[in-house]
Design an enzyme around this catalytic site. Structure first.
Site, short mmCIF file in Angstrom:
data_model
loop_
_atom_site.label_atom_id
_atom_site.label_comp_id
_atom_site.label_asym_id
_atom_site.label_seq_id
_atom_site.Cartn_x
_atom_site.Cartn_y
_atom_site.Cartn_z
N ASP A 78 32.94 83.86 18.58
CA ASP A 78 33.14 83.89 19.76
C ASP A 78 34.64 83.46 19.93
OD1 ASP A 78 30.78 84.52 21.30
OD2 ASP A 78 29.94 82.72 20.37
N ASP A 104 35.15 83.59 12.34
CA ASP A 104 34.46 83.18 13.67
C ASP A 104 33.94 84.18 14.26
OD1 ASP A 104 33.64 81.01 15.45
OD2 ASP A 104 35.34 81.81 16.78
#
Length: 228
Positions: free
Chosen positions: A14, A12
């Site tokens: 953020d 991922d």
């Protein structure tokens, strides 16, 4: 000596690789201002990070209609781009401590491929890769423009298909329950990170939770097994 099959580590962005919370919260305030509605709290905003923007707006403002949600998405994107342009990627979305070293160490391994699965747009992801000098780091890049929102497994299934890696040799590294639920839906192991936007209590779907990037290689060896 046994040669291990290729493994795929999907990150991922953020809350996992970069800390972009200031710009996310500010851009969301601009989105709510565009429809003249008081913005949600910082905790509420960070709670939806990882979802695609259309789903995020509907989650944060369920009483508004699709037209308002669409206007909010446009306002959010505009505000986020302005903030990034003013500060630069390195300042507006700095890498977490240890992130670059971890990526470089994994990239140097012959038995590991790297990927990304993010709720960002392709434009946003491209800017981030460019701003941090990460060209060539990832073999597969999956973003919100081409997939249903997390936790739908589409991003991860596409990453597996693009790299040819089996699900039992892939992991998803993320900071939210959406990442862990997506990993479970795709049949791959989830590794949660303790420094991101969801509290550890929400990462119950993770196979492991780490508190520093330096712990990642040992967790990978535990999941995949160390070749003899």
């Amino acid at each position: 000596m046994t040669v291990a099959p290729l493994g795929l580590v999907i990150f991922d962005v953020d809350g996992t690789l970069v800390d972009s919370q200031h710009d996310i919260v500010a851009a969301m305030a601009a989105a709510f201002d565009a429809v003249q509605v008081p913005p949600p709290s910082r905790a509420e905003v960070l709670g939806i990070v990882g979802l695609s923007l259309d789903v995020a707006m509907a989650t944060l403002a369920p009483t508004l209609g699709a037209g308002d949600h669409a206007r909010m998405v446009v306002a959010y994107k505009s505000a986020y781009m302005d903030l990034r342009a003013q500060a630069g990627v390195a300042e507006s979305s700095p890498l977490y401590p240890g992130a670059r070293a971890a990526l470089e160490a994994l990239r140097a391994r012959d038995d590991v491929l790297l990927g990304v699965a993010t709720g960002k747009s392709k434009r946003g992801l491209d800017k981030l890769v460019e701003g941090h000098g990460l060209h060539g780091m990832f073999q597969t890049l999956q973003c919100a423009d081409f997939h249903p929102s997390k936790p739908h497994p589409s991003m991860l299934l596409t990453a597996l298909a693009e790299t040819g890696v089996d699900a039992d040799r892939a992991v998803m590294v993320g900071d939210t329950s959406f990442d862990m639920d997506m990993a479970q839906a795709a049949g791959i192991a989830g590794i949660g990170v303790g420094w991101g936007y969801h509290d550890r209590s929400r990462l119950s779907g993770a196979r492991h939770v780490i508190d520093r990037f330096e712990a990642l290689p040992d967790v990978l060896d535990e999941i995949w097994g160390v070749p003899a």
